[in-house]
Write an enzyme that holds these catalytic residues in place. Structure first.
Site, mmCIF file in Angstrom:
data_model
loop_
_atom_site.group_PDB
_atom_site.id
_atom_site.type_symbol
_atom_site.label_atom_id
_atom_site.label_comp_id
_atom_site.label_asym_id
_atom_site.label_seq_id
_atom_site.Cartn_x
_atom_site.Cartn_y
_atom_site.Cartn_z
ATOM 1 N N HIS A 69 -1.759 -2.186 -9.774
ATOM 2 C CA HIS A 69 -2.800 -1.622 -8.910
ATOM 3 C C HIS A 69 -3.983 -2.565 -8.872
ATOM 4 C CE1 HIS A 69 -5.587 1.275 -7.175
ATOM 5 N NE2 HIS A 69 -4.515 1.936 -6.800
ATOM 6 N N ASP A 79 2.764 5.928 -6.538
ATOM 7 C CA ASP A 79 3.981 5.904 -5.730
ATOM 8 C C ASP A 79 5.252 5.979 -6.583
ATOM 9 O OD1 ASP A 79 2.795 5.708 -3.162
ATOM 10 O OD2 ASP A 79 2.232 3.657 -3.640
ATOM 11 N N HIS A 103 0.877 -1.189 0.000
ATOM 12 C CA HIS A 103 0.000 0.000 0.000
ATOM 13 C C HIS A 103 0.905 1.227 0.000
ATOM 14 C CE1 HIS A 103 -3.503 2.368 0.592
ATOM 15 N NE2 HIS A 103 -3.840 2.058 1.833
HETATM 16 N N1 COA Z 1 5.729 -6.400 -10.099
HETATM 17 C C1 COA Z 1 5.751 -7.582 -10.750
HETATM 18 N N2 COA Z 1 4.626 -8.292 -11.044
HETATM 19 C C2 COA Z 1 3.460 -7.747 -10.662
HETATM 20 C C3 COA Z 1 3.369 -6.530 -9.977
HETATM 21 C C4 COA Z 1 4.560 -5.842 -9.712
HETATM 22 N N3 COA Z 1 4.547 -4.683 -9.067
HETATM 23 N N4 COA Z 1 2.078 -6.244 -9.732
HETATM 24 C C5 COA Z 1 1.376 -7.262 -10.208
HETATM 25 N N5 COA Z 1 2.199 -8.180 -10.768
HETATM 26 C C6 COA Z 1 1.823 -9.421 -11.397
HETATM 27 C C7 COA Z 1 1.644 -10.499 -10.349
HETATM 28 O O1 COA Z 1 2.848 -11.165 -10.077
HETATM 29 C C8 COA Z 1 0.589 -11.363 -10.959
HETATM 30 O O2 COA Z 1 1.222 -12.160 -11.944
HETATM 31 P P1 COA Z 1 0.803 -13.693 -12.135
HETATM 32 O O3 COA Z 1 -0.645 -13.646 -12.571
HETATM 33 O O4 COA Z 1 1.750 -14.180 -13.162
HETATM 34 O O5 COA Z 1 0.968 -14.332 -10.792
HETATM 35 C C9 COA Z 1 -0.309 -10.381 -11.700
HETATM 36 O O6 COA Z 1 0.539 -9.261 -11.988
HETATM 37 C C10 COA Z 1 -1.485 -9.913 -10.855
HETATM 38 O O7 COA Z 1 -0.986 -9.371 -9.651
HETATM 39 P P2 COA Z 1 -1.729 -9.372 -8.260
HETATM 40 O O8 COA Z 1 -0.746 -9.112 -7.171
HETATM 41 O O9 COA Z 1 -2.562 -10.596 -8.144
HETATM 42 O O10 COA Z 1 -2.682 -8.138 -8.424
HETATM 43 P P3 COA Z 1 -3.453 -7.471 -7.258
HETATM 44 O O11 COA Z 1 -4.544 -6.702 -7.898
HETATM 45 O O12 COA Z 1 -3.794 -8.382 -6.168
HETATM 46 O O13 COA Z 1 -2.305 -6.513 -6.649
HETATM 47 C C11 COA Z 1 -0.922 -4.816 -6.051
HETATM 48 C C12 COA Z 1 -2.221 -5.181 -6.756
HETATM 49 C C13 COA Z 1 -0.857 -3.287 -5.944
HETATM 50 C C14 COA Z 1 -0.899 -5.410 -4.635
HETATM 51 C C15 COA Z 1 0.273 -5.363 -6.857
HETATM 52 O O14 COA Z 1 0.246 -4.823 -8.154
HETATM 53 C C16 COA Z 1 1.589 -5.062 -6.177
HETATM 54 O O15 COA Z 1 1.991 -5.810 -5.287
HETATM 55 N N6 COA Z 1 2.283 -3.970 -6.604
HETATM 56 C C17 COA Z 1 3.495 -3.566 -5.943
HETATM 57 C C18 COA Z 1 3.192 -2.770 -4.679
HETATM 58 C C19 COA Z 1 2.734 -1.358 -4.947
HETATM 59 O O16 COA Z 1 3.308 -0.646 -5.762
HETATM 60 N N7 COA Z 1 1.702 -0.955 -4.217
HETATM 61 C C20 COA Z 1 1.144 0.387 -4.310
HETATM 62 C C21 COA Z 1 -0.241 0.324 -4.832
HETATM 63 S S1 COA Z 1 -0.889 1.940 -5.113
#
Ligand code: COA
Length: 378
Positions: free
Chosen positions: A270, A321, A222
């Site tokens: 996201h 971010d 987050h």
């Molecule tokens: N880096 C690498 N791969 C990523 C990624 C990232 N930042 N964000 C998503 N992915 C990939 C996942 O590995 C997953 O791949 P897969 O289907 O091969 O396993 C796919 O994209 C879906 O990701 P998922 O984590 O299930 O999506 P989500 O909707 O649950 O997660 C976040 C959203 C924000 C938690 C996720 O994108 C993330 O962890 N980002 C990094 C943290 C961040 O920047 N947070 C700030 C948010 S404003």
């Protein structure tokens, strides 16, 4: 209950109405009380946006003057809170300082046990006014510097920077900071806002809800992502004298390697926006201005290299971010101070949601499906 009925992470679940903001991932748009966030960032001060989030309308000139006077009167760091901060280790995470500060300000508030709409509005404005001094003083004490008293001739953003650095900043820097505060202010039912609403739904008080929300925001999935972005830049290595192209090439190689190792790279992706975060173009424009102002093209190289490599490999776009982290770095904030700045901004959105939840409350209490051992005897 079958697996398909379980909404892990509450993904896709609509739990309530809100009139505070509207996120539309299909059109990449974000509205605060109906106004596009880009328009607010271009035309408003953060104070006006805070007023809008709480009251549903932008202030008239008289309302703004009254609100501004109220905010300026509450900027000084409470000496009792300063003593508590001083008692905490200098290596405690600044988010722990913020979380403690919210809790202390709650316990010391004259309306502590009063959760009427009027009391909640007062508490929201008090927290909004008080938090910059906490964030600014905490960064300073880590450098062995004294507190800088607030100035009531400066707007919120200019004063925040003044209290942090003890120097008045040029208008371009103040504007970029103001834009970041507006963009971070509100984003519907994100994890920390939902946390605040859950706490409020038990009829607990506003400061308890904000304290819990700060805990939720700390995590790197987050708010902590803006710090994590800077750690990525540091890991790749920031070389002040490097060309944009060379920095981009190194960043691309780093990203390709990270993705080959299946790493999650913070600042990308996201839960709601799958085709790009609506706030990124505005924040990126502010970052571009700061890169030009401070003369640091190599940072743009790192930024572009990571973004391009991620796009080519996985088509995952940056979130807010990603441009915010390097912007705060250029301004002189320490990396662990980035998420506390987000706190100072998001207090507005959290408290708007707390007031909305209070006005139409229902205890938030989901169910779970049991998958432990079946009933047995000893
Ligand atoms: N880096 C690498 N791969 C990523 C990624 C990232 N930042 N964000 C998503 N992915 C990939 C996942 O590995 C997953 O791949 P897969 O289907 O091969 O396993 C796919 O994209 C879906 O990701 P998922 O984590 O299930 O999506 P989500 O909707 O649950 O997660 C976040 C959203 C924000 C938690 C996720 O994108 C993330 O962890 N980002 C990094 C943290 C961040 O920047 N947070 C700030 C948010 S404003």
């Amino acid at each position: 209950m079958t697996d398909t009925e379980i909404k892990k992470g509450l993904a896709g679940v609509v739990v309530d109405y809100t009139a505070v903001s509207k996120v539309n991932p299909d059109t990449n748009s974000l509205l605060y009380r109906g106004y596009p966030v880009q328009e607010l960032a271009a035309k408003c001060s953060f104070e006006e946006v805070a007023y809008l989030l709480w009251n549903g309308e932008l202030p008239t000139p008289d309302q703004l003057a009254e609100f501004t006077a109220r905010e300026r009167a509450g900027r000084a760091l409470d000496p009792a809170l300063k003593a508590i901060i001083d008692a905490l280790p200098k290596n405690a995470h600044p988010m722990d300082i913020c979380r403690t500060a919210a809790s202390v300000l709650g316990a010391r508030h004259e309306l502590a046990e009063n959760s009427s709409p009027e009391a909640n509005m007062n508490k929201a404005i008090d927290l909004f006014s008080a938090m910059p001094a906490v964030v600014a003083y905490d960064q300073r004490r880590r450098h062995g510097q004294h507190i800088v008293e607030p100035r009531d001739d400066l707007g919120y953003s200019a004063n925040f920077l003044w209290m942090t650095f003890g120097e008045e900043q040029v208008p371009e820097v103040v504007d970029a900071f103001n834009v970041s505060m507006i963009l971070y202010a509100e984003h519907s039912f994100n994890a920390s806002t939902f946390t605040a609403r859950v706490v409020t739904s038990t009829l607990s008080d506003l400061h308890s809800a904000v304290t819990a929300a700060i805990g939720a925001l700390k995590g790197p999935l987050h708010g902590g992502a803006n710090e994590a972005v800077m750690h990525t830049f540091d890991e790749i290595g920031i070389r002040n004298d490097e060309s944009l192209e060379d920095a981009a090439a190194r960043a691309k190689a780093w990203m390709e390697d990270a993705l080959a190792q299946k790493k999650k790279v913070m600042g990308f992706g996201h839960r709601v926006y799958k085709h790009g975060d609506s706030r990124v173009p505005t924040m990126k424009a502010a970052l571009d201005k700061m890169i030009a102002h401070y003369g640091r093209p190599e940072l743009l190289g790192l930024y572009n290299g990571l973004e391009q490599a991620m796009d080519e490999a996985k088509a995952i776009k940056p979130n807010l971010d990603y441009p915010a982290g390097p912007t705060y770095h250029l301004m002189g904030f320490d990396t662990p101070t980035f998420t506390p700045i987000f706190v100072a901004s998001r207090i507005t959105g959290w408290t708007a949601h707390i007031m909305e939840q209070s006005a139409s409350n229902s205890l938030i209490r989901p169910l779970s499906a049991y998958n432990g051992v079946e009933q047995r005897s000893m």
